[in-house]
Scaffold this active site. Structure first.
Site, PDB file in Angstrom:
ATOM      1  N   ASP A  39     -11.816  -5.464  -0.351  1.00 53.84           N
ATOM      2  CA  ASP A  39     -11.167  -4.502   0.564  1.00 53.84           C
ATOM      3  C   ASP A  39     -12.093  -4.066   1.698  1.00 53.84           C
ATOM      4  O   ASP A  39     -11.957  -2.963   2.222  1.00 53.84           O
ATOM      5  CB  ASP A  39     -10.674  -3.251  -0.187  1.00 53.84           C
ATOM      6  CG  ASP A  39      -9.897  -3.579  -1.451  1.00 53.84           C
ATOM      7  OD1 ASP A  39      -8.908  -4.317  -1.338  1.00 53.84           O
ATOM      8  OD2 ASP A  39     -10.284  -3.107  -2.534  1.00 53.84           O
ATOM      9  N   HIS A  79      -5.063  -9.035   2.259  1.00 53.37           N
ATOM     10  CA  HIS A  79      -5.623  -8.821   3.596  1.00 53.37           C
ATOM     11  C   HIS A  79      -4.546  -8.183   4.454  1.00 53.37           C
ATOM     12  O   HIS A  79      -3.401  -8.614   4.428  1.00 53.37           O
ATOM     13  CB  HIS A  79      -6.004 -10.149   4.265  1.00 53.37           C
ATOM     14  CG  HIS A  79      -7.105 -10.869   3.583  1.00 53.37           C
ATOM     15  ND1 HIS A  79      -8.393 -10.400   3.537  1.00 53.37           N
ATOM     16  CD2 HIS A  79      -7.124 -12.049   2.918  1.00 53.37           C
ATOM     17  CE1 HIS A  79      -9.149 -11.264   2.877  1.00 53.37           C
ATOM     18  NE2 HIS A  79      -8.398 -12.264   2.483  1.00 53.37           N
TER      19      HIS A  79
END
Length: 456
Positions: free
Chosen positions: A42, A70
Site C-alpha cells: 500500500d 493498486h
C-alpha cells in the site's frame, strides 16, 4: 552430396576449437525497470507505475494475484486494479500478466467490467497473459477461508489472509498439483478430470468443503474462450520484447519486501517473492536485463492485518495518520495500522532489492504534525542490534530508537518542485535519503499523477 559420417566429423566434435579468453556477460537487450514496495504494501506503487507507464511500451506483473490492490487516478477518475497491470490505462502500452502471477478468472473479468464502466476501453488489444500462469479456482478461495478458521481454532490467531485463494494456489504449484492457463487452453476433458481430482484431494483434507465442480467447470469453459486470444508463451514474448527493437519495459511488483515469502515477517507474509528475484522467475527474464529498481515507501509506515510492527503508534498519532491518509485496504476494506517511518526496514529492503532510487509518497499527510519521528535502529535489552530479526518473537520485543524532527506545519499538497517544499520537509527527506544511502527520485504530496515531485 554425401550425408554419411566420416572420421573428420568425429574429430571436429570431440576436439572443438578452444573458446578464446573469458566469455563476456551477455548484457545485450532492453533493460527492464522495476517498481517494488519497500514496506508492507500500500505504498503507492500504482502511482509510480502510472507515471512511468505513460512512456512505457510494456508493463508487466510478475507475482501475486488479486490479493494486491493498486489505485490510480487519471483525469479525476479513480481506477482500482488487482490483477491487471495499471499500465492498461495507457492506450499505447501492452500489459503482460506473467507466469509468476496466479489468476482467478472470474476476478479478472469482474475487474475488467468495473474499470470499463469507469472508461477503460480497448483493453483486449493490449493485454497478454502467460500460458504458464497458474489458475486460482473458487475452491482455492474456500480452502483459504477454512485454513484461516482452522488456524484461529488451533493457535488462537490467523495470518490475516485476503481469502482470495492465493496461498492454496501457490501451495498447489509447489506440490505440483496445480493447473495452468496452458492446461485450460488444451483438451478440456483432460483439464476437467484434473480439476475433479484436485477437488477430491482437498475434500479428503477438509471434509466440510463443498464444491460445485460442474458449475465451476462450465464457467471456466466460457472464460477459456474469452482469454484464448490473449494467451501467449510468456518466455518468448519477453525474450522478443527484450531483444527486439528498442522498448521501455516496466514491471510493477505486487505486495512488498516485508511481505515476501522468504524475506518478510514470516509467517505473516504473502505466498510469493515480491522482491527483485521474483521479477526474473515470474517473467522468465535474466538478471542481466534488470535495469533500474525503484523502491516505493510512504513517508510513514502502514500495515494491514496482524504481525510485528515495531514503529506502530497505538495512539492519537496513529489515528491521525489513519484518518488523514485514508488508510483502508483497497482489496480488503480493512483499516491499516499506522506508525512512524521505519528506516531499519527500508535499509533491509534495499539490501535485498538493490534500489537505484526511492519514491517517498504521502508526505502531505505529515503536514499537520508538531513533531515527526523516524525509527533509525532497533534495541534488545538496551543494546542496538545490527540486523533485522528473522524471528517474529524477537522482532515483537525490539525497542525502536527514534530521531525526532520538528514538523513543518504547512500545506505541501500544492508543491510541484523541490523548492516549493518547506525547509523542514526538505531536511526530513534528506535525512531519509542519507540514512538508507539511496537517492529519493520522487516525493508524493497528493493522490493524482501531478502531485509527484520529480527530484532528478
Amino acid at each position: 552430396m554425401s550425408s554419411g559420417w566420416s572420421q573428420n566429423d568425429h574429430r571436429s566434435y570431440s576436439n572443438p576449437p578452444p573458446v578464446s579468453g573469458k566469455r563476456p556477460r551477455n548484457d545485450s537487450g532492453n533493460k527492464v525497470t522495476v517498481v517494488l514496495g519497500a514496506q508492507w504494501g500500500d505504498e503507492g506503487k500504482g502511482k509510480v507505475v502510472d507515471l512511468l507507464a505513460t512512456e512505457s511500451d510494456i508493463v508487466g506483473r510478475c507475482q501475486g494475484g488479486n490479493n494486491a490492490g493498486h489505485t490510480v487516478v487519471v483525469e479525476e477518475k479513480e481506477y482500482d486494479f488487482h490483477l491487471l497491470p495499471s499500465g492498461i490505462i495507457n492506450t499505447k502500452c501492452t500489459s503482460f500478466i506473467g507466469n509468476g502471477v496466479v489468476i482467478h478468472l472470474p476476478g479478472l473479468f469482474e475487474e475488467i467490467d468495473k474499470n470499463e464502466k469507469k472508461g477503460l476501453k480497448g483493453w483486449e488489444k493490449r493485454l497478454v497473459i502467460s500460458d504458464r500462469a497458474h489458475i486460482v479456482f473458487d475452491f482455492h478461495q474456500a480452502v483459504d477461508g477454512l485454513q484461516e478458521t482452522q488456524r484461529q481454532a488451533q493457535e488462537g490467531k490467523n495470518i490475516g489472509t485476503t481469502k482470495k485463494g492465493i496461498g492454496p494456489t501457490y501451495a498447489c504449484k509447489a506440490s505440483r498439483t496445480g493447473l495452468r492457463i496452458c492446461d485450460l487452453m488444451a483438451d478440456f476433458n483432460e483439464f476437467s478430470t484434473r480439476v475433479k481430482n484436485l477437488v477430491q484431494q482437498y475434500q479428503s483434507m477438509y471434509p466440510t468443503l463443498k464444491v460445485d465442480v460442474e458449475s465451476e467447470l462450465k464457467k471456466l469453459k466460457e472464460y477459456a474462450e474469452r482469454i484464448r486470444p490473449l494467451v501467449r508463451d510468456g518466455v518468448y514474448f519477453m525474450y522478443d520484447a527484450i531483444h527486439g527493437p528498442q522498448k521501455k519495459i516496466l514491471v510493477e511488483g505486487a505486495n512488498a519486501a516485508l511481505l515476501d515469502i522468504d524475506f518478510g515477517t514470516y509467517p505473516f507474509v504473502t505466498s510469493s517473492n515480491c522482491t527483485v528475484g521474483g521479477v526474473c522467475t515470474g517473467l522468465g527474464i535474466p538478471p542481466a536485463n534488470i535495469g533500474d529498481v525503484y523502491g516505493v515507501s510512504k513517508a510513514y509506515t502502514t500495515r494491514v492485518g496482524i504481525g510485528a510492527f515495531p514503529t506502530e503508534q497505538l495512539n492519537a498519532v496513529g489515528e491521525l495518520l489513519q484518518t488523514r491518509g485514508h488508510e483502508v485496504g483497497v482489496t480488503t476494506g480493512r483499516k491499516r495500522r499506522c506508525g512512524w517511518l521505519d528506516l531499519v526496514i527500508l535499509k533491509y529492503a534495499h539490501m535485498i532489492n538493490g534500489f537505484t532510487a526511492i519514491a517517498l509518497t504521502k508526505l502531505d499527510i505529515l503536514d499537520v504534525l508538531d513533531e515527526i519521528k523516524v525509527g533509525v535502529a532497533y534495541k534488545i535489552n538496551g543494546k542496538r542490534i545490527p540486523h533485522f530479526p528473522a524471528n517474529l518473537e524477537v522482532l515483537q520485543k525490539v525497542e525502536v530508537e527514534y530521531e525526532t524532527f520538528p514538523g513543518w506545519k504547512s500545506d505541501t499538497s500544492a508543491a510541484r518542485k523541490w523548492g516549493d517544499l518547506p525547509a523542514k520537509a526538505q531536511n526530513y527527506i534528506r535525512f531519509v535519503e542519507n540514512h538508507i544511502g539511496v537517492p529519493i527520485k520522487w516525493v508524493g504530496v497528493g493522490k493524482s499523477r501531478e502531485c509527484m515531485i520529480q527530484m532528478f
